[in-house]
Design an enzyme around this catalytic site. Sequence first.
Site, mmCIF file in Angstrom:
data_model
loop_
_atom_site.group_PDB
_atom_site.id
_atom_site.type_symbol
_atom_site.label_atom_id
_atom_site.label_comp_id
_atom_site.label_asym_id
_atom_site.label_seq_id
_atom_site.Cartn_x
_atom_site.Cartn_y
_atom_site.Cartn_z
ATOM 1 N N SER A 26 -0.362 -9.551 -10.011
ATOM 2 C CA SER A 26 0.917 -8.876 -10.189
ATOM 3 C C SER A 26 1.991 -9.904 -10.487
ATOM 4 O O SER A 26 1.866 -11.080 -10.129
ATOM 5 C CB SER A 26 1.289 -8.099 -8.922
ATOM 6 O OG SER A 26 2.612 -7.608 -9.004
ATOM 7 N N TYR A 73 2.785 -7.690 0.746
ATOM 8 C CA TYR A 73 2.103 -7.304 -0.498
ATOM 9 C C TYR A 73 2.174 -8.421 -1.524
ATOM 10 O O TYR A 73 1.161 -8.793 -2.140
ATOM 11 C CB TYR A 73 2.725 -6.031 -1.062
ATOM 12 C CG TYR A 73 2.198 -5.677 -2.435
ATOM 13 C CD1 TYR A 73 0.891 -5.231 -2.598
ATOM 14 C CD2 TYR A 73 3.002 -5.822 -3.563
ATOM 15 C CE1 TYR A 73 0.393 -4.930 -3.865
ATOM 16 C CE2 TYR A 73 2.514 -5.521 -4.825
ATOM 17 C CZ TYR A 73 1.208 -5.071 -4.969
ATOM 18 O OH TYR A 73 0.719 -4.771 -6.221
#
Length: 207
Positions: free
Chosen positions: A151, A164
């Site tokens: 990501s 996260y």
Amino acid sequence: MQLSAKEKKRLKTKYGDWAIVTGATSGIGLELATQLANADFNLILNSRHLEKLKSVQYNLKFKNNIQIKIVDADISEPSGVEKIIQAAQNLGVGLLINNAGVGTSGLFVDASLHSEINMLRLNCETVLSLTHYFSQKFKQQQRGGIIFLSSLVAFQGVPYAANYAATKAYIQSFAEALSVELKPFNVVMCWQRLQDPSKAVSVNGLI
């Protein structure tokens, strides 16, 4: 997306007959499973949701002359990882797609510790375990590929998504290092950095 006959042949020649996709019943996992089925790969598909897995299995087999094994398991637990490994025994697996993952957001101090630990296990420990097992297998057979879902948040601390983002930083660093370590054994590492989790990806664009 439909792959050309030439591209299908390239993928099968490079990676073999079987591919594994975790988190295969929705989003990116389903899209990649569909593309691999269209490329005539036999599939091991994983999800926690048995009925959804059965539906995906039916739809992909209806459109493609392939074999599909489903593994309904929570792979944040070691027993779930072991189920995937057992399902792959004596099969010519050449691709592993580490797609399963979860995300949380909000103030870390207000978060459920159980949820944060579960995310750490699924996003990192599960990927570590599956990658370790199958990279050994791929090294031995001198071919294979592993896809990781990274990501854009992997590159800095992200307030309100602290844990996260940290899990994705682990994935990014892990994949980059392994791409060097495993290159001499003809094992390809790919990592897709997505800002929009719903964005479609292309198998031939990755591997």
